[in-house]
Design an enzyme around this catalytic site. Structure first.
Site, PDB file in Angstrom:
ATOM      1  N   ASP A  92       8.749  26.487  -8.906  1.00  0.00           N
ATOM      2  CA  ASP A  92       8.742  27.901  -8.117  1.00  0.00           C
ATOM      3  C   ASP A  92      10.243  28.507  -7.780  1.00  0.00           C
ATOM      4  OD1 ASP A  92       8.337  29.658  -6.006  1.00  0.00           O
ATOM      5  OD2 ASP A  92       7.487  28.413  -4.111  1.00  0.00           O
ATOM      6  N   ASP A 108       5.390  34.350  -8.733  1.00  0.00           N
ATOM      7  CA  ASP A 108       6.595  33.129  -9.099  1.00  0.00           C
ATOM      8  C   ASP A 108       6.738  31.848  -8.855  1.00  0.00           C
ATOM      9  OD1 ASP A 108       6.139  33.071  -6.312  1.00  0.00           O
ATOM     10  OD2 ASP A 108       8.170  34.141  -5.674  1.00  0.00           O
ATOM     11  N   GLU A 109       5.431  31.260  -8.871  1.00  0.00           N
ATOM     12  CA  GLU A 109       4.934  29.828  -8.895  1.00  0.00           C
ATOM     13  C   GLU A 109       3.743  29.322  -9.210  1.00  0.00           C
ATOM     14  OE1 GLU A 109       3.049  27.308  -4.803  1.00  0.00           O
ATOM     15  OE2 GLU A 109       2.947  29.543  -4.966  1.00  0.00           O
TER      16      GLU A 109
END
Length: 405
Positions: free
Chosen positions: A10, A104-105
């Site tokens: 993350d 973003d993960e």
């Protein structure tokens, strides 16, 4: 049964980190990314502002009051999309299969890799490579399933790692607050607090039936997650995953008003399906088939979004660029590709609270009464486009409709 090794990655305060990468003077200073006006919304907040109570989704006016010394930046969705692609390519080049859960993960299944080199060493090396090549901070959690790894990452942040040994899942989770468990939002958290349940250990000590009686069918899932149990598999990321719809006209047409209304209805339906499936698109394409069966398509890369007011103008723009033969049209189509998991956060710096509330309200009505219970006036004369249900249950590309009218 083979014990799995699931890695969760993350990017820390992603939008904030990108802004600091572009302007080093922002490092260490309280920073808020979002809508610039008082009616705007916070898209991301630096860790320096969070201790004042600032968080994403909050009204910008409130955030400014809580942390008046913060620097506020509108942000650029295109820049964030580009940086997300950069990190994706780094992971793709080093991991056989991975899931891109949002911009973003990421998740990666590292099971079996210990036969060649240590999994912990590999995960740490991957994190260091991402930091070095992208210039962005990133944290990771490593355990035997997705839920525990995700929680481990949240505990590790910012810019750190957290490895949970097999068999230690319950002990790791026990002292944490229950809202660390994915799927426990503010409403459920408040319900649990009202029952005196704050720490995960309390859920671990409860009979599953008790939690089900309070939270319904979600109670069992939450109970299992509190015990570190999760069987959700990694969903391999494919850049080409798409959602689309086409319309073949019963009689070839050159009626621009009718064509425009159909395109808007298509884009509106697909955008709703994206939001319903918690997806974002980064590529829009429009297709035209003329009466002589010649077919043409035009596409454009866009910042990740699921918003009607961004997608519909892009579809209109592509159609205007594409429709230049002035012949009768037999078929038109719209397709969204480059899909990733993710919610509406990527658009927060463009929108006001009123815009977000409008989308939430419209989608709530559609979910309750059907997709076509609310429609734009321009689309009222078009026939039904789209379908009921969730088009994201399977991996292959989904065609939502292909009907003659």
């Amino acid at each position: 049964m083979k014990i799995k090794s699931i890695l969760h990655l993350d990017l820390d305060a992603f939008f904030v980190s990108v802004e600091r990468k572009q302007n080093s003077e922002l490092k260490g200073r309280p920073l808020i990314v979002g809508g610039m006006g008082d009616r705007g919304v916070v898209a991301a907040a630096s860790y320096e502002t969070r201790k004042f109570g600032v968080h994403s989704g909050m009204a910008m006016k409130v955030a400014r009051q809580l942390c008046p010394e913060a620097t506020v930046i509108k942000g650029n969705a295109g820049t964030y999309t580009k940086e997300s692609h950069t990190v994706t390519e780094i992971i793709r080049s080093r991991v056989p299969g991975f899931e891109k859960a949002s911009v973003d993960e990421f998740y990666a299944d590292l099971t079996g890799m210990d036969r060649f080199f240590g999994i912990e060493q590999f995960a740490s090396g991957l994190r260091e490579t991402i930091i070095k090549e992208s210039g962005l901070p990133i944290s990771f959690g490593l355990s035997q399933n997705k839920v525990v790894s995700k929680i481990a990452t949240s505990v590790a942040k910012p810019n750190a790692r957290n490895i949970i040994p097999v068999g230690n899942e319950k002990n790791f989770l026990a002292p944490l607050e229950v809202n660390r468990i994915p799927m426990i939002g503010n409403k459920t958290f408040q319900t649990l607090l009202n029952l005196g349940i704050r720490e995960i250990r309390t859920i671990q000590e409860m009979p599953v039936e008790m939690l089900e009686s309070v939270l319904g069918k979600n109670g069992r899932t939450i109970w299992k997650r509190a015990h570190g149990i999760d069987e959700v598999p990694i969903i391999p990321f494919h850049e080409r995953k798409s959602i689309s719809t086409e319309r073949t006209f019963g009689r070839d047409t050159i009626d621009v008003v009718r064509l425009h209304a159909t395109l808007v209805a298509m884009a509106e339906s697909l955008a709703y399906q994206l939001r319903k499936g918690n997806k974002l698109t980064s590529n829009v394409s429009v297709k035209i088939r003329y009466s002589d069966f010649q077919t043409y398509t035009k596409q454009a890369k866009i910042p990740y979004t699921s918003a009607d007011h961004i997608l519909i103008p892009k579809v209109e723009e592509l159609f205007k660029q594409l429709y230049n033969r002035r012949l009768l049209i037999r078929l038109i189509g719209v397709k969204f590709t480059g899909l990733v998991g993710g919610n509406y956060q990527i658009n927060l710096f463009d929108d006001s609270e009123e815009m977000l509330s409008l989308y939430n309200s419209l989608d709530h009505i559609r979910n309750k009464y059907g997709e076509h219970s609310v429609r734009r006036a321009v689309t009222m004369d078009t026939r039904t486009i789209g379908r009921m249900g969730n088009p994201f249950n399977g991996e292959p590309p989904v065609v939502l409709a292909h009907r003659k009218q």
